[in-house]
Motif scaffolding. Structure first.
Motif, PDB file in Angstrom:
ATOM      1  N   GLY A   1       0.899  -1.106   0.050  1.00 51.97           N
ATOM      2  CA  GLY A   1      -0.039  -0.013  -0.223  1.00 51.97           C
ATOM      3  C   GLY A   1       1.077   1.270  -0.081  1.00 51.97           C
ATOM      4  N   ILE A   2       0.430   2.290   0.663  1.00 52.48           N
ATOM      5  CA  ILE A   2       1.361   3.559   0.795  1.00 52.48           C
ATOM      6  C   ILE A   2       1.923   3.734   2.330  1.00 52.48           C
ATOM      7  N   GLY A   3       3.011   3.811   2.417  1.00 53.18           N
ATOM      8  CA  GLY A   3       3.742   4.292   3.643  1.00 53.18           C
ATOM      9  C   GLY A   3       3.894   5.556   3.357  1.00 53.18           C
ATOM     10  N   TYR A   4       3.730   6.422   4.839  1.00 55.13           N
ATOM     11  CA  TYR A   4       3.941   7.706   4.565  1.00 55.13           C
ATOM     12  C   TYR A   4       4.488   8.486   6.022  1.00 55.13           C
ATOM     13  N   ASN A   5       5.279   9.718   5.895  1.00 50.45           N
ATOM     14  CA  ASN A   5       5.588  10.278   7.099  1.00 50.45           C
ATOM     15  C   ASN A   5       4.613  11.339   7.342  1.00 50.45           C
TER      16      ASN A   5
ATOM     17  N   VAL B   1       8.145  11.472  -3.804  1.00 49.25           N
ATOM     18  CA  VAL B   1       7.293  10.127  -3.901  1.00 49.25           C
ATOM     19  C   VAL B   1       8.336   8.885  -4.021  1.00 49.25           C
ATOM     20  N   GLY B   2       8.351   7.940  -3.429  1.00 43.76           N
ATOM     21  CA  GLY B   2       8.963   6.772  -3.647  1.00 43.76           C
ATOM     22  C   GLY B   2       8.047   5.746  -4.218  1.00 43.76           C
ATOM     23  N   MET B   3       8.517   4.894  -5.276  1.00 42.90           N
ATOM     24  CA  MET B   3       7.906   4.070  -5.770  1.00 42.90           C
ATOM     25  C   MET B   3       8.623   2.621  -5.711  1.00 42.90           C
ATOM     26  N   PHE B   4       8.069   1.462  -5.941  1.00 45.58           N
ATOM     27  CA  PHE B   4       8.899   0.326  -6.245  1.00 45.58           C
ATOM     28  C   PHE B   4       9.492   0.173  -7.648  1.00 45.58           C
ATOM     29  N   GLY B   5      10.723  -0.448  -7.710  1.00 42.28           N
ATOM     30  CA  GLY B   5      11.197  -0.401  -9.060  1.00 42.28           C
ATOM     31  C   GLY B   5      11.295  -2.114  -9.308  1.00 42.28           C
ATOM     32  N   ASP B   6      10.210  -2.597  -9.634  1.00 42.76           N
ATOM     33  CA  ASP B   6      10.296  -4.070  -9.775  1.00 42.76           C
ATOM     34  C   ASP B   6       9.077  -4.440 -10.770  1.00 42.76           C
ATOM     35  N   ASN B   7       8.919  -5.649 -11.222  1.00 40.12           N
ATOM     36  CA  ASN B   7       8.260  -6.112 -12.364  1.00 40.12           C
ATOM     37  C   ASN B   7       6.928  -6.761 -11.521  1.00 40.12           C
ATOM     38  N   GLN B   8       6.708  -6.633 -10.214  1.00 39.74           N
ATOM     39  CA  GLN B   8       5.662  -7.147  -9.681  1.00 39.74           C
ATOM     40  C   GLN B   8       4.522  -6.059  -8.999  1.00 39.74           C
TER      41      GLN B   8
ATOM     42  N   GLN C   1      12.784   8.210  -6.593  1.00 43.16           N
ATOM     43  CA  GLN C   1      13.590   6.868  -6.813  1.00 43.16           C
ATOM     44  C   GLN C   1      12.652   5.849  -6.959  1.00 43.16           C
ATOM     45  N   TYR C   2      12.778   5.101  -7.898  1.00 43.74           N
ATOM     46  CA  TYR C   2      12.261   3.473  -7.968  1.00 43.74           C
ATOM     47  C   TYR C   2      13.058   2.802  -6.951  1.00 43.74           C
ATOM     48  N   TYR C   3      12.547   2.336  -5.859  1.00 44.71           N
ATOM     49  CA  TYR C   3      13.387   1.456  -4.783  1.00 44.71           C
ATOM     50  C   TYR C   3      13.025   0.124  -5.168  1.00 44.71           C
ATOM     51  N   GLU C   4      14.311  -0.702  -4.903  1.00 42.02           N
ATOM     52  CA  GLU C   4      14.269  -2.259  -4.777  1.00 42.02           C
ATOM     53  C   GLU C   4      13.646  -2.610  -3.235  1.00 42.02           C
ATOM     54  N   GLN C   5      14.377  -2.123  -2.409  1.00 46.30           N
ATOM     55  CA  GLN C   5      14.272  -2.564  -0.882  1.00 46.30           C
ATOM     56  C   GLN C   5      14.262  -1.403  -0.028  1.00 46.30           C
ATOM     57  N   ASN C   6      15.041  -0.205  -0.295  1.00 42.91           N
ATOM     58  CA  ASN C   6      15.524   0.618   0.587  1.00 42.91           C
ATOM     59  C   ASN C   6      14.772   1.983   0.618  1.00 42.91           C
ATOM     60  N   TYR C   7      13.514   1.749   0.890  1.00 46.71           N
ATOM     61  CA  TYR C   7      12.870   2.910   0.978  1.00 46.71           C
ATOM     62  C   TYR C   7      12.567   3.343   2.173  1.00 46.71           C
ATOM     63  N   ILE C   8      12.799   2.503   3.137  1.00 48.56           N
ATOM     64  CA  ILE C   8      12.217   2.812   4.603  1.00 48.56           C
ATOM     65  C   ILE C   8      13.209   3.922   5.049  1.00 48.56           C
ATOM     66  N   LYS C   9      14.614   3.734   4.709  1.00 48.92           N
ATOM     67  CA  LYS C   9      15.502   4.865   5.154  1.00 48.92           C
ATOM     68  C   LYS C   9      15.156   6.273   4.918  1.00 48.92           C
ATOM     69  N   PRO C  10      14.957   6.508   3.387  1.00 46.08           N
ATOM     70  CA  PRO C  10      14.635   7.882   3.111  1.00 46.08           C
ATOM     71  C   PRO C  10      13.391   8.263   3.721  1.00 46.08           C
ATOM     72  N   LEU C  11      12.389   7.304   3.934  1.00 41.90           N
ATOM     73  CA  LEU C  11      11.119   7.710   4.239  1.00 41.90           C
ATOM     74  C   LEU C  11      11.113   8.079   5.762  1.00 41.90           C
ATOM     75  N   SER C  12      11.987   7.458   6.592  1.00 36.64           N
ATOM     76  CA  SER C  12      11.984   7.994   8.035  1.00 36.64           C
ATOM     77  C   SER C  12      12.832   9.529   7.912  1.00 36.64           C
TER      78      SER C  12
ATOM     79  N   ALA D   1       8.328  11.646   1.202  1.00 35.59           N
ATOM     80  CA  ALA D   1       7.130  11.684   2.089  1.00 35.59           C
ATOM     81  C   ALA D   1       6.447  10.779   1.971  1.00 35.59           C
ATOM     82  N   LEU D   2       6.102  10.219   1.093  1.00 40.89           N
ATOM     83  CA  LEU D   2       5.362   8.762   0.905  1.00 40.89           C
ATOM     84  C   LEU D   2       5.953   8.081   0.014  1.00 40.89           C
ATOM     85  N   SER D   3       5.465   6.586   0.100  1.00 38.46           N
ATOM     86  CA  SER D   3       6.025   5.928  -1.195  1.00 38.46           C
ATOM     87  C   SER D   3       5.160   4.727  -0.858  1.00 38.46           C
TER      88      SER D   3
END
Lengths: 274, 425
Positions: free
Chosen positions: B203-207, B234-241, B281-292, B297-299
């Motif tokens: 879903g969406i995680g936000y600060n 805004v952060g989004m996942f960069g994957d095919n799923q 950025q399109y994140y693989e895994q590491n979106y929690i750090k920039p969000l915190s 602001a949201l991802s």
């Protein structure tokens, strides 16, 4: 080419490259297998899909190489001519970062340059920088990362070339009323050209195909061709497209280097070897 | 004097040296070379033909009619289990500077099976890439249990015969305690190859510190990911799923039944978002750090990550399933082919479906447990977790979430071709 050299090239270069060439013309998928169909269209597909990333990689690689040359030359010059007895100490300092993994060094830049990190955080708090200012996730960050990571590869060959220059030639130039600048431009710079050439090759080729800096320091619109190749191989398991992509990159680099060599002259390359 | 300079002159002069200079002559040596090149070209063509990459299906996998039940009956418990999991994906307690896993210790105490627990899986694609060559060659990968998300890679593992069909006679706790939606899931009918480990929402995680001021309300819609006020935040996942499926939800389509034209509409939505400069950025895994840290602001986010970030560092983040909908996924325990200790693996996989064990795991992981009975246990040992909607989601959350689109190999190529260029820009 001696026999050992020939075998080396055969096993570690020629055979892999032929296998890759074959793979790049196949079609299929992981589950049903890939079949040789001499499908040249793979090449058009990757060029069409990744044209932007190709151009961007050459651009980033070129900019980073230029920046490393501009930084490394004065550095190497100073160590070679003014390093005195401490030359090897300075060289050691230059190489010291190599003792830490390349990925870890890049990640520490991510940490240093974070929007609210130890560098920009305080500056933003005292309003020297606008709140929206950021370096990470920009082209600048990727090129800077490349420059930082490849600097030693550029500095060392230049240093070797400068170190070998017979200083009496410079004195002779000065005896003939050459100014410092003229002596540099007409004696030192030409004599160090083989080093610059080698430095260019050692920096430009790996910088163009790098993918670590774009992954860690980049953002939207900074994907390089190395990332695309990695995705095709590891994420999509589409080996033919990955191989075709690698071949296009290789062809661009080989042709580019060939033209560059012709323009500079072959004696410069021989100079590197002597 | 050099004789070579004394070249005879005159019309009939046919000194060999001049002849050689003026006329092209095929020497025997050259002839051989050309012939060699010809053979080489033919040989190359043959070589190109020959080295097609065969189907990567496991070579030593049993034939279709193989009696797996008979095979299982011949296997013996060994007293060892190699378990490969994702990081931070099991209960863990720090004791005397060492990390211990209470649920594993309990398992060893009750069964005598020693567990070698490790966390080698960073994400599905790269782990698949790592184990694929060994499995294709019919070798053991050194793990008896691996944990794989439903979707592209689980499907590939099943299609390629890389997974050992489960021993259906050893699923007693599973059949008794697993929630109905985990029994006979659409991605693995009859649980032939997999049992759920944990599930989660995308879903969406936000600060809220950064979003509440701008919106005047909590984030609740995928359209908030298009709000120009969040330019570059805004952060989004960069994957095919997750990325393509979320795009489909955003344009109001149920991904599971989507068509190619839906994919293109979703791609347009995602491109619009990118081209407006919203995505940092399109994140693989590491979106929690920039969000915190406030870099974004949201991802797009996974539910349990947000919970863990709050638990470990008081990040004050929030998670929401947007009103348009979200995604639900399940990570599954599987036994790879050629596993050395399959019976021990089966015993463990059924063991975690005991409500008391499921409660221990849920307490440590904070994703969704497949065992509803764990809630009653947790009410006694950790009431806040028992009430947390991210661990025990209310029924109406499930009505808003979709599963990933299941793709055939040819569909996958088209799908990747549509969505990959967006995040790999």
């Amino acid at each position: 080419l001696g026999l050992p050299g020939g075998i080396w090239l055969l096993v570690f270069f020629l055979i892999p490259i032929l296998v890759m060439a074959s793979v790049s013309l196949q079609t299929g998928n992981l589950i049903d297998g890939f079949r040789q169909t001499l499908h040249v269209a793979n090449y058009w597909t990757v060029i069409k899909l990744y044209r932007t990333q190709f151009i961007r990689s050459l651009e980033y690689g070129g900019l980073a190489t230029l920046a490393t040359l501009l930084i490394a030359y004065p550095m190497a010059y100073w160590i070679a001519f003014h390093g005195g007895r401490r030359k090897s100490t300075y060289l050691f300092l230059l190489l010291l970062p190599f003792f830490v993994s390349f990925v870890i060094r890049t990640i520490s830049w991510e940490f240093l340059l974070a929007d609210q990190g130890i560098l920009f955080g305080p500056l933003k708090r005292i309003h020297l920088l606008p709140a929206s200012f950021h370096v990470l996730a920009t082209s600048f960050a990727v090129v800077a990362g490349l420059t930082y990571n490849f600097l030693p590869f550029t500095a060392l060959p230049i240093y070797v070339a400068l170190e070998r220059i017979d200083h009496r030639l410079v004195e002779a130039a000065e005896d003939l009323y050459a100014s410092k600048v003229q002596a540099f431009l007409r004696v030192i710079l030409p004599l160090s050209a083989p080093g610059i050439f080698a430095a260019f090759l050692l920096t430009f080729v790996p910088a163009v195909s790098d993918f670590v800096n774009a992954t860690i320091l980049g953002g939207v619109g900074t994907t390089m061709i190395g990332n695309a190749i990695q995705t095709e191989y590891l994420t999509n398991n589409n080996y033919p497209l990955g191989a075709a992509l690698s071949f296009v990159l290789m062809a661009v680099l080989v042709v580019g280097i060939f033209l560059y060599t012709r323009a500079i002259g072959t004696e410069q390359i021989e100079g590197v070897g002597t | 004097m050099n004789d070579a300079t004394n070249i005879p002159t005159g019309s009939n002069a046919q000194a060999p040296v001049v002849h050689g200079l003026t006329q092209r002559r095929l020497s025997r040596r050259e002839l051989l070379r050309y012939a060699g090149a010809g053979v080489g070209a033919v040989g190359l063509a043959a070589f190109l033909e020959a080295c097609g990459i065969q189907s990567q299906k496991s070579k030593s996998a049993a034939s279709p009619g193989f009696d797996w039940q008979k095979w299982w009956n011949q296997q013996k418990q060994t007293g060892t289990l190699d378990f490969g999991n994702w990081p931070l994906y099991i209960d863990a307690v720090q004791k005397g500077g060492k990390t211990i896993h209470p649920s594993i210790n309990l398992f060893t105490k009750e069964t005598g099976i020693k567990v070698n627990y490790s966390e080698p899986i960073q994400d599905d694609p790269s782990f698949f890439g790592k184990i694929q060559p060994q499995l294709a060659a019919g070798q053991s990968i050194g793990y008896d249990i691996i944990v794989i998300t439903n979707g592209i890679y689980l499907t590939k593992l099943i299609e390629l015969n890389y997974l050992t069909p489960l021993d259906q006679t050893r699923l007693k706790n599973f059949r008794a305690n697993a929630a109905p939606k985990y029994q006979n899931p659409s991605y693995d009918p009859g649980n032939k190859h997999s049992m759920a480990w944990q599930s989660g929402f995308t879903g969406i995680g936000y600060n809220p510190k950064l979003t509440d001021k701008v919106l005047g309300r909590p984030v609740n819609s995928l359209n908030d990911l298009l709000n120009p006020a969040f330019k570059h935040k805004v952060g989004m996942f960069g994957d095919n799923q997750d990325f393509p499926n979320m795009g489909l939800v955003a344009v109001g389509v149920n991904p599971e039944v989507s068509t190619v034209s839906d994919w293109n509409r979703a791609a347009d939505w995602l491109k619009k978002q990118r081209d407006a400069g919203l995505v940092r950025q399109y994140y693989e895994q590491n979106y929690i750090k920039p969000l915190s840290s406030g870099d974004i602001a949201l991802s797009m986010a996974w539910s349990g990550d947000i919970f863990q970030a709050n638990a470990s560092s008081n990040a004050g983040l929030k998670f929401v399933i947007p009103q348009e909908g979200g995604l639900v996924w399940t990570d599954n325990m599987c036994i790879p082919m050629h596993a050395q200790h399959p019976v021990d693996a089966m015993i463990y996989m059924d063991f975690v479906y005991r409500p008391d064990v499921a409660a221990m795991l849920a307490d440590g992981i904070d994703y969704i447990t497949p065992v509803p009975g764990a809630q009653a246990v947790l009410q006694k040992i950790d009431p806040p977790i028992a009430k947390d909607p991210l661990v025990f989601p209310p029924a109406d959350w499930y009505s808003k979430v979709h599963r990933y689109r299941v793709l055939t190999p040819s569909e996958e190529q088209e799908w990747n071709g549509i969505f990959e260029p967006i995040y790999q820009s």
